[in-house]
Design an enzyme around this catalytic site. Structure first.
Site, PDB file in Angstrom:
ATOM      1  N   ARG A  50     -10.532 -11.137   1.354  1.00  0.00           N
ATOM      2  CA  ARG A  50     -11.430 -12.126   0.749  1.00  0.00           C
ATOM      3  C   ARG A  50     -10.846 -13.536   0.820  1.00  0.00           C
ATOM      4  O   ARG A  50     -11.579 -14.514   0.817  1.00  0.00           O
ATOM      5  CB  ARG A  50     -11.748 -11.722  -0.692  1.00  0.00           C
ATOM      6  N   LYS A 106       0.828  -1.201   0.000  1.00  0.00           N
ATOM      7  CA  LYS A 106       0.000   0.000   0.000  1.00  0.00           C
ATOM      8  C   LYS A 106       0.871   1.263   0.000  1.00  0.00           C
ATOM      9  O   LYS A 106       2.040   1.221   0.408  1.00  0.00           O
ATOM     10  CB  LYS A 106      -0.873   0.027   1.256  1.00  0.00           C
TER      11      LYS A 106
END
Length: 516
Positions: free
Chosen positions: A365, A291
């Site tokens: 996920r 990130k």
């Protein structure tokens, strides 16, 4: 680290005679053409009488307008027993009804927060003779008072100044303090408030203090104290059982992953089985797909879903609904190292599906898919999963509205429950074209839709998770990427930092399932 919340009690004596540090009353705003700019709300009658009709004029001189949530303080100078009267705005007067429960919740929160440094506060705000609608005015006032007074204990080496010390006791004025209905509402509000505060505490804890093993231990200890059944799978058990998604995400960190399963079974009369699943990424660097540095410190909150589920189970243990509730908390730390999983890897999931990894920052996920597949083995009637899954949720719906995907009827119920408790959510679609773009050349499904990049990113997350839900299970995925963490200043009952969303929605849904 556990934050101490204010104690709650009910009173029915004259508010003007209460020996408290401050008494809170409500005021409505009036149209410019009205005889007076303000109108006192019910509950303030004896206070107004003690001021010989000058209370409204004095509040107006102090700048009070009755705007929703506005707080105006007035020294009583011995006019009433309390040294301070605090007027909180309730907006325009509703016709023939109490103010909306959300208005009352925010009003109580703003007033209690503004009274930091005051030990005991009494609320003389509008309360009906019976609980109002499905949520109740009293419940809203009690929740608002508790959550508005929340302050994370933190790690400062110097003591908090006395003027900033949170209120320690709140009394709420009702027509009959011995009424069983009112007392039940107060008990429930206390349980809810403690659950939200516990969620906030876990979310606000620095990531170095709450890595997966420590988080699992903290949750397990709290759950066992509450009388819940707990199972914790460590990295060896996870690998042996085939939890490939959880192992893949966690393998880049020296702090190994965990899966915590918490169960509540009512003593008799169980009507439904509910599975709750929460994402527990204790810190998300993005992994190899790292990130940007700016704002990465907020990624300590990437376990907000797991914190909410665990705390919801703690409240369930206290409230004892007639439904079986089981929580599944996959925990991992998504870090960069020589052992981290990579884009291009193919991961064998717990369900047996093979997933091609295209972005290691789409790690939530992966762990959730394993937990969902495991939860479906227990054959729940309803499966509710919540997670800080995608930045796409914030782009689409902002910082206050959660995105909901799954079975249409259950998504609608999530929206209705969220609206009732002040945690708005909005159903979103699971388009076929998004799924088609997740076909993989080398595996059963790719982790993201490479053709869409970040377009429809929230929908991509929901579509991926849907692949791991068993046929016939009603399910809903609640994306709380924005609503779970408030990076701005406190507002209403939302503190800075962790908010506790969607604990109150989950508890409201469990109540509704129990009444089916």
């Amino acid at each position: 680290m556990t934050t101490s919340l204010a104690t709650l009690d009910l009173i029915d004596t004259d508010p003007a005679e209460l020996q408290v540090g401050a008494i809170v009353i409500g005021v409505y705003s009036q149209d410019p053409g009205a005889p007076a700019p303000l109108l006192l709300a019910s509950g303030a009658e004896s206070i107004a009488a003690a001021f010989d009709g000058r209370l409204v004029d004095t509040l107006v001189l102090l700048g009070a307008t009755g705007t929703t949530g506005e707080v105006t303080k007035l020294a009583t100078l011995g006019t009433v027993s309390s040294p301070l009267v605090v007027a909180v705005g309730l907006g325009p007067e509703p016709v023939g009804a109490l103010p909306a429960t959300e208005t009352l919740r925010r009003a109580a929160a703003n007033a209690v927060r503004a009274l930091s440094g005051t030990a005991k506060v009494a609320l003389a705000l509008p309360v009906s003779e019976e609980p109002d609608g499905e949520i109740g005015a009293l419940r809203a006032l009690a929740e608002g008072a508790l959550l508005g007074g929340y302050r994370f204990a933190g790690y400062k080496s110097t003591p908090v100044p006395a003027r900033l010390t949170p209120v320690t006791a709140v009394s709420i004025h009702v027509p009959d303090a011995a009424d069983k209905t009112f007392r039940a509402e107060l008990k429930r509000a206390g349980a809810v408030g403690r659950a939200v505060a516990q969620t906030r505490d876990w979310v606000n804890t620095p990531a170095n203090e709450l890595r997966p093993p420590a988080f699992a231990t903290a949750v397990a200890e709290a759950a066992r104290r509450a009388g819940l059944t707990v199972e914790v799978l460590d990295e060896k058990a996870l690998k042996k059982a085939g939890y490939g998604g959880i192992i893949a995400v966690g393998q880049g960190s020296e702090a190994p992953p965990r899966l915590v399963r918490i169960s509540y079974t009512p003593s008799r009369g169980s009507r439904r089985k509910v599975a709750l699943i929460g994402k527990g990424i204790t810190f998300d660097s993005g992994g190899v797909s790292i990130k940007p540095a700016q704002g990465m410190w907020e990624m300590k909150s990437d376990m907000a879903g797991a914190a909410a589920v665990a705390a919801t189970l703690l409240a369930v243990a206290e409230l004892k609904p007639k439904v079986t509730v089981t929580g599944y908390l996959p925990m991992a730390e998504n870090m960069v190292s020589g052992s981290a999983y990579r884009p291009g890897d193919v991961v064998s999931m717990y369900s047996g599906k093979k997933v091609e990894v295209l972005n290691t920052d789409a790690e939530g996920r992966m762990v959730l898919a394993d937990a969902i597949a495991r939860a479906c083995e227990d054959e729940p009637d309803y499966l509710l999963e919540t997670s800080t899954l995608t930045g796409g949720q914030v782009i689409a719906l902002g910082k206050r509205v959660s995105g909901v995907m799954g079975t249409a009827s259950l998504c609608d119920r999530v929206r209705e429950a969220g609206e009732a408790v002040g945690e708005p959510a909005w159903p979103m679609p699971l388009p076929d074209d998004v799924r088609k773009g997740m076909d993989s050349d080398v595996a059963d499904i790719s982790q993201v839709n490479s053709g869409m990049d970040r377009a429809g990113h929230m929908l991509q997350g929901g579509v991926f998770l849907s692949e791991f839900v068993a046929d016939g299970v009603d399910w809903a995925h609640i994306d709380i990427a924005g609503p779970s963490y408030n990076s701005g200043e406190p507002a209403g009952y939302l503190s800075k930092g962790g908010t506790g969303v969607p604990v109150r929605t989950l508890l409201e849904l469990i109540d509704r399932f129990a009444s089916e």
